[in-house]
Design an enzyme around this catalytic site. Structure first.
Site, mmCIF file in Angstrom:
data_model
loop_
_atom_site.group_PDB
_atom_site.id
_atom_site.type_symbol
_atom_site.label_atom_id
_atom_site.label_comp_id
_atom_site.label_asym_id
_atom_site.label_seq_id
_atom_site.Cartn_x
_atom_site.Cartn_y
_atom_site.Cartn_z
ATOM 1 N N HIS A 112 -9.842 -0.892 7.668
ATOM 2 C CA HIS A 112 -10.856 -1.648 8.396
ATOM 3 C C HIS A 112 -11.105 -1.027 9.771
ATOM 4 O O HIS A 112 -10.169 -0.750 10.506
ATOM 5 C CB HIS A 112 -10.409 -3.102 8.531
ATOM 6 C CG HIS A 112 -11.430 -3.986 9.141
ATOM 7 N ND1 HIS A 112 -11.107 -4.980 10.012
ATOM 8 C CD2 HIS A 112 -12.784 -4.039 9.004
ATOM 9 C CE1 HIS A 112 -12.203 -5.607 10.392
ATOM 10 N NE2 HIS A 112 -13.234 -5.053 9.788
ATOM 11 N N ASP B 256 -25.949 15.984 9.629
ATOM 12 C CA ASP B 256 -26.866 17.022 9.174
ATOM 13 C C ASP B 256 -26.185 18.385 9.277
ATOM 14 O O ASP B 256 -25.031 18.484 9.695
ATOM 15 C CB ASP B 256 -28.185 16.968 9.953
ATOM 16 C CG ASP B 256 -28.034 17.194 11.457
ATOM 17 O OD1 ASP B 256 -27.023 17.794 11.894
ATOM 18 O OD2 ASP B 256 -28.939 16.781 12.198
ATOM 19 N N HIS C 81 -27.566 10.711 21.761
ATOM 20 C CA HIS C 81 -26.995 11.757 20.906
ATOM 21 C C HIS C 81 -25.708 12.350 21.484
ATOM 22 O O HIS C 81 -24.758 12.610 20.741
ATOM 23 C CB HIS C 81 -28.035 12.852 20.659
ATOM 24 C CG HIS C 81 -27.621 13.876 19.660
ATOM 25 N ND1 HIS C 81 -27.306 13.564 18.355
ATOM 26 C CD2 HIS C 81 -27.461 15.219 19.771
ATOM 27 C CE1 HIS C 81 -26.981 14.671 17.709
ATOM 28 N NE2 HIS C 81 -27.062 15.689 18.546
ATOM 29 N N TYR D 5 -31.601 14.754 14.210
ATOM 30 C CA TYR D 5 -30.858 13.524 14.523
ATOM 31 C C TYR D 5 -30.481 12.709 13.290
ATOM 32 O O TYR D 5 -30.156 11.525 13.417
ATOM 33 C CB TYR D 5 -31.622 12.659 15.540
ATOM 34 C CG TYR D 5 -31.859 13.380 16.835
ATOM 35 C CD1 TYR D 5 -30.833 13.557 17.748
ATOM 36 C CD2 TYR D 5 -33.104 13.927 17.124
ATOM 37 C CE1 TYR D 5 -31.045 14.251 18.938
ATOM 38 C CE2 TYR D 5 -33.329 14.619 18.306
ATOM 39 C CZ TYR D 5 -32.291 14.779 19.206
ATOM 40 O OH TYR D 5 -32.502 15.458 20.370
ATOM 41 N N ALA D 6 -30.484 13.309 12.116
ATOM 42 C CA ALA D 6 -30.107 12.604 10.891
ATOM 43 C C ALA D 6 -28.588 12.631 10.743
ATOM 44 O O ALA D 6 -28.028 13.442 10.005
ATOM 45 C CB ALA D 6 -30.801 13.223 9.681
ATOM 46 N N ASN D 7 -27.940 11.759 11.494
ATOM 47 C CA ASN D 7 -26.481 11.661 11.514
ATOM 48 C C ASN D 7 -26.102 10.188 11.564
ATOM 49 O O ASN D 7 -26.796 9.386 12.185
ATOM 50 C CB ASN D 7 -25.913 12.347 12.767
ATOM 51 C CG ASN D 7 -26.358 13.782 12.901
ATOM 52 O OD1 ASN D 7 -25.993 14.632 12.110
ATOM 53 N ND2 ASN D 7 -27.176 14.056 13.911
#
Length: 139
Positions: free
Chosen positions: A20, A28, A106, A128-130
């Site tokens: 948890h 990316d 970022h 920024y595809a993270n």
């Protein structure tokens, strides 16, 4: 042979070790990966596998209670952002538990990735595809 959907051995082992609030960064192809967290590199070529595909695979076995994204994705890559939000909302409904989405700059995202159990690199090339996935509990 394993019966489940998630067949990649390192990903399957990672999910099995999650507790948890433990975190996994799914990134990316360009995110700098720090020394420390386990590196699981799935990138084959630009776009393959996509971040969406990697997220789909992880969500088959991982309970997620929170996701962190860089706030820049909303302005720089709005279509990708909306697709990720839609995917997470659908998964939240399927798992019967809400998923909170938080945003940070970022640079803060990159710093936060250092505390992840692992960083899973996709072939995604969208800016920024993270994501940082924060594990929930199955009960």
């Amino acid at each position: 042979m394993k019966r489940g959907v998630l067949l990649n051995a390192p990903l399957s082992a990672l999910v099995a070790r999650m507790g948890h609030t433990d975190e996994i960064t799914v990134c990316d192809a360009g995110l700098p990966i720090p020394a420390g967290p386990e590196r699981i590199d799935l990138a084959l070529m630009a776009g393959t596998p996509s971040l969406e595909t990697v997220l789909t695979a992880l969500l088959t076995d991982l309970v997620v209670e929170k996701v962190i994204m860089a706030s820049e994705i909303k302005q720089i890559s709005p279509a990708a952002h909306q697709a990720l939000v839609d995917q997470l909302e659908a998964h939240a409904a399927a798992q019967g538990k809400p998923i909170t989405i938080e945003y940070c700059l970022h640079e803060a995202f990159k710093a936060r990735s250092h505390q992840s159990k692992a960083i899973v690199r996709s072939g995604e090339v969208t800016p920024y595809a993270n994501l940082i996935l924060c594990a929930g509990v199955a009960f």
